[in-house]
Scaffold this active site. Structure first.
Site, PDB file in Angstrom:
ATOM      1  N   TYR A 139       0.723  -1.168   0.058  1.00 32.47           N
ATOM      2  CA  TYR A 139       0.023   0.102   0.014  1.00 32.47           C
ATOM      3  C   TYR A 139       0.779   1.151   0.111  1.00 32.47           C
ATOM      4  O   TYR A 139       0.524   2.229  -0.577  1.00 32.47           O
ATOM      5  CB  TYR A 139      -1.000  -0.072   1.179  1.00 32.47           C
ATOM      6  CG  TYR A 139      -2.150  -0.623   1.120  1.00 32.47           C
ATOM      7  CD1 TYR A 139      -2.189  -2.015   0.649  1.00 32.47           C
ATOM      8  CD2 TYR A 139      -3.525  -0.054   1.215  1.00 32.47           C
ATOM      9  CE1 TYR A 139      -3.453  -2.651   0.515  1.00 32.47           C
ATOM     10  CE2 TYR A 139      -4.769  -0.663   0.967  1.00 32.47           C
ATOM     11  CZ  TYR A 139      -4.673  -1.812   0.710  1.00 32.47           C
ATOM     12  OH  TYR A 139      -6.017  -2.578   0.446  1.00 32.47           O
ATOM     13  N   LYS A 190       3.239 -15.255   1.694  1.00 30.77           N
ATOM     14  CA  LYS A 190       3.368 -15.915   0.517  1.00 30.77           C
ATOM     15  C   LYS A 190       4.994 -16.275   0.400  1.00 30.77           C
ATOM     16  O   LYS A 190       5.908 -15.775  -0.376  1.00 30.77           O
ATOM     17  CB  LYS A 190       3.188 -15.305  -0.832  1.00 30.77           C
ATOM     18  CG  LYS A 190       1.724 -15.487  -1.011  1.00 30.77           C
ATOM     19  CD  LYS A 190       1.170 -16.796  -1.656  1.00 30.77           C
ATOM     20  CE  LYS A 190       1.797 -17.177  -3.151  1.00 30.77           C
ATOM     21  NZ  LYS A 190       1.040 -18.423  -3.619  1.00 30.77           N
ATOM     22  N   ASP A 222      -2.565 -18.099  -0.235  1.00 31.08           N
ATOM     23  CA  ASP A 222      -3.776 -18.611  -1.061  1.00 31.08           C
ATOM     24  C   ASP A 222      -4.370 -19.875  -0.572  1.00 31.08           C
ATOM     25  O   ASP A 222      -5.407 -19.827  -0.770  1.00 31.08           O
ATOM     26  CB  ASP A 222      -2.886 -18.977  -2.547  1.00 31.08           C
ATOM     27  CG  ASP A 222      -1.775 -19.796  -2.376  1.00 31.08           C
ATOM     28  OD1 ASP A 222      -1.145 -20.080  -1.248  1.00 31.08           O
ATOM     29  OD2 ASP A 222      -1.210 -20.395  -3.445  1.00 31.08           O
ATOM     30  N   ASP A 246      -6.468  -7.149   3.441  1.00 34.39           N
ATOM     31  CA  ASP A 246      -7.726  -6.478   2.734  1.00 34.39           C
ATOM     32  C   ASP A 246      -8.504  -7.581   1.958  1.00 34.39           C
ATOM     33  O   ASP A 246      -9.955  -7.370   2.174  1.00 34.39           O
ATOM     34  CB  ASP A 246      -7.017  -5.545   1.670  1.00 34.39           C
ATOM     35  CG  ASP A 246      -7.998  -4.591   0.923  1.00 34.39           C
ATOM     36  OD1 ASP A 246      -9.194  -4.390   1.502  1.00 34.39           O
ATOM     37  OD2 ASP A 246      -8.064  -4.583  -0.283  1.00 34.39           O
ATOM     38  N   ASP A 250     -12.213  -9.297   3.193  1.00 35.05           N
ATOM     39  CA  ASP A 250     -13.513  -9.279   2.492  1.00 35.05           C
ATOM     40  C   ASP A 250     -14.326 -10.609   2.120  1.00 35.05           C
ATOM     41  O   ASP A 250     -15.367 -10.918   2.404  1.00 35.05           O
ATOM     42  CB  ASP A 250     -13.258  -8.595   1.126  1.00 35.05           C
ATOM     43  CG  ASP A 250     -13.553  -7.075   0.864  1.00 35.05           C
ATOM     44  OD1 ASP A 250     -13.435  -6.589   1.984  1.00 35.05           O
ATOM     45  OD2 ASP A 250     -14.101  -6.447  -0.094  1.00 35.05           O
TER      46      ASP A 250
END
Ligand code: IPM
Ligand code: MG
Length: 363
Positions: A139, A190, A222, A246, A250
């Site tokens: 970000y 990751k 993942d 983020d 969701d």
């Protein structure tokens, strides 16, 4: 006396903020002492002040004990240059307030277990907490730019960057929270493709030595995304970086029935005076399609206020009281459009807030 700065922002932001301030008022009438001041941020700030992250709003937010935010953004501002977009207002507020720890609880209220797109047995009783790093990663990493290549192409770069101290401090927040919950922490990164992921895993493993009572597992992000829909109840606390957080939050929101249900708290470090910067906001966006129509679900914002009672006002009983009231109105059958089910009572933003206030009145 708590100083609360409200940043209603864009779209449904002002509507859910109004509903939330009515709930705050309920406590005010019963002795809770606070004052509120509103400031502009997002597209609305751009319209009236020429920028989405006005200095004066940032200064007000920094002087507050607690900041409540509605939502920012909308199609009207989609074509603004990148650094003027409404989201800039929110991102700058997070930086200015130094709120690095974003707590996103995903709780499935019993009355809504059939509202999720997943089978009720998968989500019923769900209670997980995502701890998202909020001030670092891709970000904010530099360089972040688009350049022109000699052959006429463009080249865009975002930079994922973490230092060990940034990882250490968010890991500690997550371990502390896991310690007072189910004592299980999953850390998602990751590390199979990203060096930031390798460092993340190393630092979290190191911090774990201070929390022998918490069971730590590492999971690739993942796989975490898949496990969240396969068997979400395996998680207690899930700590992850800014971007994965983020996305995964969701996804977790949808497990609870609607993104209109999920609150969040963004917390800074404890300061010398014992205070801690804090920004509370629903995790949903500005929902331009329903903005201004009185249809928005105010529950995520109201539950964010409950988090403020818990983490900033040190009034856990009042927090629980709000959460119970929300539980009660859902059990009574009140639903906004996003969580509507056959046979239930469809209401708008104001009527949902009315119902919650009424539930608060009951001892
Ligand atoms: C969130 C939002 C924000 C983010 C946007 C509005 C900048 O999606 O809080 O999850 O990406 O952090
Ligand atoms: Mg998001």
């Amino acid at each position: 006396m708590f100083k609360i700065v409200t940043l209603p922002g864009d779209g449904i932001g002002p509507e859910v903020m109004d509903a939330t301030l009515r709930v705050l008022g309920w406590f005010g009438r019963r002795g809770f002492q606070y004052q509120t001041e509103e400031a502009l941020v997002g597209g609305i700030a751009y319209e009236s002040l020429g920028r989405s992250d006005p200095d004066e709003s940032m200064a007000k937010a920094k002087a507050a004990d607690v900041v409540l935010l509605g939502a920012v953004g909308g199609p009207k501002w989609d074509n603004l240059p990148f650094h003027q977009k409404p989201e800039r207002g929110l991102l700058r507020a997070r930086q200015e307030l130094q709120v690095f720890a974003n707590l996103r609880p995903a709780l499935c209220f019993d009355a809504l277990k059939d509202a999720s797109t997943l089978k009720p047995e998968i989500v019923s009783g769900l209670d997980i907490l995502i701890v998202r790093e909020l001030m670092g990663g891709v970000y904010f990493g530099e360089p972040k730019e688009t350049t022109d290549l000699p052959d006429g192409q463009k080249r865009a770069v975002d930079t994922q960057v973490y230092t060990s101290s940034e990882i250490d401090r968010i890991a500690r927040v997550a371990f502390e929270l896991a310690r007072v919950r189910g004592k299980k922490l999953a850390s998602a990164e990751k590390s199979n493709v990203m060096v930031t992921g390798v460092l993340w895993r190393q630092v979290v493993t190191e911090v774990a030595k201070d929390y022998p009572d918490v069971q730590l597992t590492h999971i690739l992000a993942d796989n975490a995304a898949m496990q969240l829909v396969r068997n979400p109840k395996q998680f207690d606390v899930l700590v992850t970086d800014n971007l994965f957080g983020d996305v995964l939050s969701d996804e977790a929101a949808q497990l609870t029935g609607s993104i209109g249900m999920l609150p969040s708290a963004s917390l800074g470090a404890k300061r010398a005076d014992g205070k801690q910067s804090a920004l509370y906001e629903p995790i949903h966006g500005s929902a331009p399609d329903i903005a201004g129509k009185g249809l928005a679900n105010p529950i995520a914002s109201i539950l964010s206020l409950a988090m403020a009672f818990r983490y900033s006002f040190a009034r856990p009983d009042d927090a629980a009281r709000i959460e119970k009231a929300v539980d009660a109105v859902l059990a009574e059958g009140y639903r906004t459009g996003d969580i509507m089910q056959p046979g239930k009572i469809q209401v708008g933003t104001t009527a949902m807030a009315d119902a919650i206030l009424k539930a608060l009145d009951k001892p």
